[in-house]
Motif scaffolding. Structure first.
Motif, PDB file in Angstrom:
ATOM      1  N   LEU A  64       0.830  -1.196   0.000  1.00 57.33           N
ATOM      2  CA  LEU A  64       0.000   0.000   0.000  1.00 57.33           C
ATOM      3  C   LEU A  64       0.873   1.258   0.000  1.00 57.33           C
ATOM      4  O   LEU A  64       2.030   1.236   0.442  1.00 57.33           O
ATOM      5  CB  LEU A  64      -0.879   0.022   1.242  1.00 57.33           C
ATOM      6  N   PRO A  65       0.336   2.393  -0.479  1.00 57.69           N
ATOM      7  CA  PRO A  65       1.066   3.662  -0.345  1.00 57.69           C
ATOM      8  C   PRO A  65       1.317   3.958   1.136  1.00 57.69           C
ATOM      9  O   PRO A  65       0.520   3.551   2.003  1.00 57.69           O
ATOM     10  CB  PRO A  65       0.114   4.688  -0.965  1.00 57.69           C
ATOM     11  N   PRO A  66       2.401   4.631   1.482  1.00 54.85           N
ATOM     12  CA  PRO A  66       2.732   4.879   2.892  1.00 54.85           C
ATOM     13  C   PRO A  66       1.588   5.470   3.704  1.00 54.85           C
ATOM     14  O   PRO A  66       1.379   5.112   4.873  1.00 54.85           O
ATOM     15  CB  PRO A  66       3.924   5.838   2.803  1.00 54.85           C
ATOM     16  N   GLU A  67       0.802   6.393   3.100  1.00 56.99           N
ATOM     17  CA  GLU A  67      -0.246   7.059   3.867  1.00 56.99           C
ATOM     18  C   GLU A  67      -1.418   6.142   4.200  1.00 56.99           C
ATOM     19  O   GLU A  67      -2.263   6.480   5.032  1.00 56.99           O
ATOM     20  CB  GLU A  67      -0.756   8.293   3.107  1.00 56.99           C
ATOM     21  N   LEU A  68      -1.477   4.961   3.555  1.00 56.96           N
ATOM     22  CA  LEU A  68      -2.585   4.048   3.812  1.00 56.96           C
ATOM     23  C   LEU A  68      -2.178   2.812   4.603  1.00 56.96           C
ATOM     24  O   LEU A  68      -3.031   2.020   4.969  1.00 56.96           O
ATOM     25  CB  LEU A  68      -3.212   3.600   2.487  1.00 56.96           C
ATOM     26  N   ARG A  69      -0.907   2.653   4.892  1.00 55.37           N
ATOM     27  CA  ARG A  69      -0.458   1.395   5.479  1.00 55.37           C
ATOM     28  C   ARG A  69      -1.007   1.155   6.880  1.00 55.37           C
ATOM     29  O   ARG A  69      -1.137   0.005   7.311  1.00 55.37           O
ATOM     30  CB  ARG A  69       1.071   1.347   5.486  1.00 55.37           C
ATOM     31  N   ARG A  70      -1.319   2.220   7.600  1.00 53.72           N
ATOM     32  CA  ARG A  70      -1.873   2.073   8.951  1.00 53.72           C
ATOM     33  C   ARG A  70      -3.359   2.409   8.997  1.00 53.72           C
ATOM     34  O   ARG A  70      -3.929   2.542  10.065  1.00 53.72           O
ATOM     35  CB  ARG A  70      -1.109   2.963   9.927  1.00 53.72           C
ATOM     36  N   ASN A  71      -3.961   2.541   7.820  1.00 51.99           N
ATOM     37  CA  ASN A  71      -5.376   2.878   7.750  1.00 51.99           C
ATOM     38  C   ASN A  71      -6.200   1.591   7.744  1.00 51.99           C
ATOM     39  O   ASN A  71      -6.066   0.754   6.861  1.00 51.99           O
ATOM     40  CB  ASN A  71      -5.651   3.698   6.470  1.00 51.99           C
ATOM     41  N   ASP A  72      -7.051   1.446   8.750  1.00 49.71           N
ATOM     42  CA  ASP A  72      -7.815   0.203   8.897  1.00 49.71           C
ATOM     43  C   ASP A  72      -8.731  -0.066   7.703  1.00 49.71           C
ATOM     44  O   ASP A  72      -8.840  -1.206   7.233  1.00 49.71           O
ATOM     45  CB  ASP A  72      -8.651   0.259  10.189  1.00 49.71           C
ATOM     46  N   GLU A  73      -9.422   0.980   7.212  1.00 51.97           N
ATOM     47  CA  GLU A  73     -10.337   0.775   6.096  1.00 51.97           C
ATOM     48  C   GLU A  73      -9.589   0.358   4.834  1.00 51.97           C
ATOM     49  O   GLU A  73     -10.053  -0.513   4.085  1.00 51.97           O
ATOM     50  CB  GLU A  73     -11.132   2.059   5.830  1.00 51.97           C
ATOM     51  N   ALA A  74      -8.438   0.956   4.601  1.00 57.21           N
ATOM     52  CA  ALA A  74      -7.654   0.611   3.416  1.00 57.21           C
ATOM     53  C   ALA A  74      -7.200  -0.839   3.481  1.00 57.21           C
ATOM     54  O   ALA A  74      -7.259  -1.576   2.478  1.00 57.21           O
ATOM     55  CB  ALA A  74      -6.454   1.540   3.284  1.00 57.21           C
ATOM     56  N   ASN A  75      -6.745  -1.270   4.644  1.00 54.81           N
ATOM     57  CA  ASN A  75      -6.308  -2.652   4.792  1.00 54.81           C
ATOM     58  C   ASN A  75      -7.473  -3.623   4.642  1.00 54.81           C
ATOM     59  O   ASN A  75      -7.326  -4.702   4.059  1.00 54.81           O
ATOM     60  CB  ASN A  75      -5.615  -2.833   6.148  1.00 54.81           C
ATOM     61  N   GLU A  76      -8.649  -3.226   5.118  1.00 61.54           N
ATOM     62  CA  GLU A  76      -9.825  -4.084   4.979  1.00 61.54           C
ATOM     63  C   GLU A  76     -10.241  -4.179   3.516  1.00 61.54           C
ATOM     64  O   GLU A  76     -10.670  -5.237   3.037  1.00 61.54           O
ATOM     65  CB  GLU A  76     -10.976  -3.537   5.827  1.00 61.54           C
ATOM     66  N   ASP A  77     -10.092  -3.065   2.779  1.00 64.41           N
ATOM     67  CA  ASP A  77     -10.381  -3.092   1.338  1.00 64.41           C
ATOM     68  C   ASP A  77      -9.525  -4.145   0.639  1.00 64.41           C
ATOM     69  O   ASP A  77     -10.005  -4.905  -0.203  1.00 64.41           O
ATOM     70  CB  ASP A  77     -10.104  -1.721   0.703  1.00 64.41           C
ATOM     71  N   ILE A  78      -8.233  -4.197   0.987  1.00 60.93           N
ATOM     72  CA  ILE A  78      -7.321  -5.136   0.334  1.00 60.93           C
ATOM     73  C   ILE A  78      -7.663  -6.567   0.727  1.00 60.93           C
ATOM     74  O   ILE A  78      -7.632  -7.471  -0.123  1.00 60.93           O
ATOM     75  CB  ILE A  78      -5.864  -4.819   0.701  1.00 60.93           C
ATOM     76  N   ARG A  79      -8.009  -6.789   1.973  1.00 58.06           N
ATOM     77  CA  ARG A  79      -8.395  -8.141   2.393  1.00 58.06           C
ATOM     78  C   ARG A  79      -9.640  -8.603   1.635  1.00 58.06           C
ATOM     79  O   ARG A  79      -9.706  -9.744   1.159  1.00 58.06           O
ATOM     80  CB  ARG A  79      -8.700  -8.167   3.898  1.00 58.06           C
ATOM     81  N   ARG A  80     -10.614  -7.716   1.524  1.00 49.93           N
ATOM     82  CA  ARG A  80     -11.855  -8.072   0.840  1.00 49.93           C
ATOM     83  C   ARG A  80     -11.599  -8.359  -0.638  1.00 49.93           C
ATOM     84  O   ARG A  80     -12.120  -9.325  -1.198  1.00 49.93           O
ATOM     85  CB  ARG A  80     -12.867  -6.940   0.996  1.00 49.93           C
TER      86      ARG A  80
END
Length: 657
Positions: A64-80
């Motif tokens: 992920l881009p650095p600004e999203l690596r600790r963002n819970d929603e962004a990580n959930e998007d990738i898991r989904r």
């Protein structure tokens, strides 16, 4: 201590940043950064958990881009998205192997390493031009991948098809589509993080109108994007220009620009794939590419395409391939366009006599039918008496026929206006007028059909407009009309020659690539809106007609007798009333056993006989006579208020056809 030092001490410390040598999840050693951008970072890595020839396999890690690596929603998007995509398995889809997660850098995806370059890089390397065959090859592979993803049990839409997400191996020619859903999900996360009201998934220049409008993404979005890629490969530019909402407005509202002159013959193709409404596009991505390939067959295949000043030009020296049934309506129309371009003529031609004709391209199909009378009865067709079994048997065997030369065929049967012009010019009297018995017509006093001396082509007992088909014309009357046409064209110096269709040409043109009983399908109801038949309105004017014995159609087509040319919808070749309205005389003699010995190429029928073939059924015909394979026959002096004819015009470019 670095992550790689932890391998020595046995203590694993998750990395908080990445660089060459960083190990993720004690398994993936990063070797080389392949790219970095708004959608994150891509690294070539060695996977110690997957060996190839005893060595760690090479894979690609997407972070992920650095600004999203600790963002819970962004990580959930990738898991989904991983849960939706990881099962995709196709020769032209980059395989997604695994998903990992580290506290310091968030979720990451592990995918197949593909040697090669992106389509964007390939385009830049070949700025001097790309061959038409190479373009089709790339698009065909991408279309195959997309159609596969759209067709799985839980369809997957890519949502970000663009040259950067198509990989090519210049050595092997392999093509792969990458990043299914990944970039789109990252962009979703970035949009939400920015506080924007509308979540946009996709790269602006390749987004469809419905994506700009925030409507749900579908397979049609990927098709639109592939169309933009195709336009760009051909011309070096994209059809819609601008930044931000100006680009969005152009995509949603602006008319499609006109292609550069060398590609004008592809305008209709792109008008469809880039239709503003998803329903107006092709059924699949593969359909779009196959039509493009068909049209490009008529170009110089070794020519190069250089930006908007494409050097490729249509070449009339390359004969388009003949059609092989079954083929789609789109293929039928594209073939007509390709052959018209090759021959230097029009698909739709209005001749000097005001007759509208359509170009019918060469093709191969199965003529006739192997269905027996018993099978038809089981399917719901009614045969009034045993004699009809002989008619059904005369349709067999189904046999391959190849029409090798293109020809023009009347859009509809010859009209009263056309025939009246002939009579005024020549003083011709039809058989119905010259022979005392007259023709057939509708007797209002008995509400039935009768033969009477005052009935002829001018008087049928029911109202006809000048655009209705001429009826009560015999085979000999039709030949007299054609002789007049040919005499006039010869006097004017034209090489056009008119004739009746051969039976094999008629059925090929009627079917137009279909293999069903009717060109609309196998069910009688499918003809509604396409044919004037024995229907509910027929029963009103013929109240004594036994609708059970002489099976009619259950719908009301609005025409109790003949109808004007073009009132009902056309078949895929653009021909009207091929089924219903009036029977068409064919040039052939009739022989019930001819199909068993018919030649494959351009059959002309028996060399002699007492009767001529009639095809297509009429306004007074039931379902069994409206099938594409149905045959009837009468002597050359037969006339009826349900019989007419349509003309063929032979092409004169003998050296080409």
């Amino acid at each position: 201590m670095s992550a790689q030092d932890s391998e020595v001490t046995g203590v694993y410390r998750p990395p908080t940043e990445v660089s060459a040598g960083t190990v993720l999840q004690r398994r993936y050693r990063l070797l080389e950064r392949l790219g970095v951008g708004g959608m994150g970072e891509a690294w070539k890595a060695a996977d110690s958990g997957r060996l190839v020839d005893g060595q760690p396999a090479q894979v690609v890690i997407k972070l992920l881009p650095p600004e999203l690596r600790r963002n819970d929603e962004a990580n959930e998007d990738i898991r989904r998205e991983y849960s939706r995509v990881w099962l995709l398995s196709h020769p032209h889809i980059c395989k997604l192997f695994d998903m990992g997660e580290e506290d310091g850098i968030g979720c990451f995806q592990v995918m197949q390493y593909l040697p090669g370059i992106t389509l964007r890089q390939w385009m830049r390397r070949h700025s001097e031009g790309i061959s038409a065959s190479a373009i089709v090859s790339v698009l065909s592979a991408a279309a195959s991948a997309l159609d596969y993803a759209h067709g799985v049990r839980k369809p997957v839409v890519h949502r970000d098809v663009k040259p950067e997400n198509i990989m090519l191996d210049p050595q092997t020619g392999d093509v792969h589509v990458i990043d299914f859903g990944l970039a789109a999900e990252i962009r979703n996360s970035q949009t939400r993080l920015s506080g924007a009201e509308t979540v946009i998934a996709g790269t602006a220049s390749y987004m469809s109108p419905e994506q700009w409008q925030g409507r749900p993404a579908s397979a049609a979005c990927d098709q639109w994007a592939l169309g933009i890629v195709a336009w760009e490969l051909l011309t070096g530019t994209r059809p819609f220009q601008g930044n931000g909402m100006a680009l969005g407005f152009a995509v949603c509202q602006a008319a499609l620009p006109v292609l550069p002159e060398p590609y004008a013959f592809l305008q209709d193709l792109f008008a469809r794939v880039l239709c503003k409404e998803p329903a107006g596009r092709f059924r699949t991505c593969g359909d779009f590419v196959s039509q493009m390939q068909f049209l490009l067959q008529g170009t110089s295949t070794d020519a190069t395409l250089i930006g908007a000043q494409a050097a490729v030009t249509p070449s009339r020296s390359i004969r388009p391939e003949i059609l092989i049934a079954p083929f789609s309506a789109e293929t039928a129309r594209m073939a007509q366009t390709a052959w018209a371009r090759y021959l230097g003529c029009e698909v739709h031609w209005r001749d000097e006599f005001g007759q509208d004709l359509r170009l019918i391209p060469p093709g191969e199909y199965v003529m006739g039918s192997d269905e027996t009378a018993e099978q038809l009865q089981l399917a719901g067709f009614v045969l009034p008496h045993s004699g009809w079994r002989e008619w059904i048997a005369a349709e067999s065997p189904g046999h391959t026929v190849r029409i090798t030369r293109p020809f023009y065929l009347g859009v509809s049967s010859a009209t009263r206006a056309h025939f009246a012009a002939f009579v005024r010019a020549t003083g011709y009297r039809t058989d119905a007028e010259a022979i005392g018995k007259g023709g057939w017509g509708y007797a209002i006093e008995t509400k039935n059909g009768v033969q009477r001396s005052d009935f002829n082509w001018k008087q049928t007992g029911f109202a006809q407009s000048e655009q209705d088909p001429v009826v009560n014309v015999t085979w000999k009357d039709a030949q007299a009309y054609l002789k007049w046409l040919n005499e006039l064209t010869a006097e004017s110096g034209s090489a056009v020659r008119y004739r009746l269709p051969r039976e094999a040409e008629w059925e090929y043109a009627c079917r137009a690539g279909t293999t069903s009983r009717f060109f609309t399908g196998d069910q009688t109801g499918s003809l509604r809106g396409f044919a004037n038949v024995q229907d509910v309105s027929f029963g009103v004017v013929f109240p004594s007609h036994d609708q059970k014995k002489w099976q009619g159609f259950s719908f009301d087509d609005g025409s109790p007798f003949t109808s004007s040319a073009g009132l009902y919808s056309s078949n895929p070749f653009g021909l009207c009333d091929m089924l219903g309205n009036v029977w068409d005389w064919c040039n052939d003699y009739f022989d019930a056993g001819y199909f068993g010995r018919s030649p494959v190429e351009d059959p002309r029928g028996p060399s002699s006989g007492d009767s001529h073939v009639l095809r297509g059924g009429s306004w007074a015909s039931g379902p069994v006579h409206l099938r594409c394979s149905s045959r009837d026959y009468y002597g050359p002096g037969h006339r009826s208020y349900a019989v007419g004819f349509r003309v063929v015009a032979d092409l004169t470019q003998a050296e080409k056809v």
